[in-house]
Write an enzyme that holds these catalytic residues in place. Structure first.
Site: not given
Length: 323
Positions: A266, A285
């Site tokens: 990520e 996210h």
């Protein structure tokens, strides 16, 4: 007088609930010289926070505005109390989970993609069906969406967010199964050691655990293989809780579906196979990022400062020194 350190950009309205007897110390984004602070409200998701902390003097309490503090713990020294933001994310995170589950059940990502191409096609003609469809509907009608009602939802990490997810799921007529680190009653919560026996019956598996040594890789190839064919894996925890290669393999094989607000790695780089894996909904996210969140966060922080000033126990203590 207690000195409370906040980011220089914090709006005055967010500080309205703080005790009048404290001194608010506005800290620049780059702190170049030592600053005296007793109680530091760590800026949200600031990955340079460790560098800032090195310039602070006299810190007794660090208050995070995030539930996940795994990235903070390593640089908090002995003698400093760290508190997390557990509870602040309950509304926004649980609503994201609810939206992700419903969007997947009603196959909205598929139909949004078809809309962008101006194509009127149902699921049965999309070429993306799962290996268990259409089941009993064969020869009767085409399955174009699903109902959440009657499904079994397994919440892995039953804390305050898990309870908020359950509250939103319950009116849909689902069966809730709960898992946490330790078993308890009222409501019934199973220990994490029972996860393997619970996975095969779940239609939806929601991950909402913190990232620790024990939860890293919690959902690996073995656990994913235990999931019911066509089941939905929802990761609202941290990316490394799921073994990415195992997830990609299961998605590409058409065994399960996934809805991810977090990934490993990520940010997810361009060209990563998760981007194009079938039956996979990805958001970057954003589950906790709503306008209302920051107000909840600073109301909680103000209450923590009030407790600190009064010498009362703090909430959400991760590492406790008794300040």
């Amino acid at each position: 007088m207690v000195r409370v350190g906040v980011d220089e950009t914090v709006a005055a309205e967010l500080l309205a609930d703080f005790p009048r007897e404290v001194e608010i110390v506005r800290l620049p984004r780059t702190v170049v010289s030592p600053a005296e602070v007793d109680f530091w409200i760590l800026p949200y998701a600031r990955r340079d926070a460790a560098t800032t902390f090195q310039q602070l003097r006299g810190v007794k309490v660090v208050q995070a505005l995030m539930a996940g503090v795994d990235w903070i713990v390593p640089w908090i020294p002995p003698g400093v109390t760290l508190c997390d933001g557990r509870g602040i994310h309950d509304i926004s995170a649980s609503e994201w989970v609810m939206a992700a589950v419903m969007a997947t059940m009603k196959r909205l990502p598929l139909y949004r993609d078809l809309q962008a191409k101006q194509e009127w096609r149902g699921w049965a003609k999309s070429g993306e069906s799962l290996d268990q469809e259409p089941g009993a509907a064969r020869g009767q009608y085409r399955v174009l969406a699903e109902d959440l009602a009657g499904k079994t939802v397994l919440i892995v990490g039953y804390g305050s967010i898990g309870a908020a997810i359950e509250a939103r799921m319950t009116p849909f007529g689902v069966t809730m199964v709960r898992v946490a680190r330790s078993a308890r009653e009222q409501p019934k919560v199973s220990a994490i050691g029972e996860l393997h026996s619970l996975l095969p019956a779940a239609d939806v598996v929601v991950l909402i655990v913190p990232l620790t040594d024990a939860t890293k890789g919690l959902m690996g190839a073995r656990e994913i293989a235990l999931m019911k064919p066509g089941a939905l894996l929802v990761n609202a925890a941290r990316g490394p809780v799921v073994v990415t290669d195992a997830l990609v393999e299961a998605l590409q094989a058409g065994r399960i579906r996934a809805a991810l607000d977090v990934t490993d790695p990520e940010p997810l780089p361009a060209g990563h196979p998760l981007w194009t894996a079938p039956n996979c909904l990805i958001t970057p996210h954003i589950g906790g990022s709503t306008p209302e969140f920051i107000y909840r966060a600073f109301r909680f922080a103000a209450e923590q400062v009030r407790r600190f000033v009064a010498g009362q126990p703090l909430e959400n203590v991760v590492t406790d020194t008794g300040y």
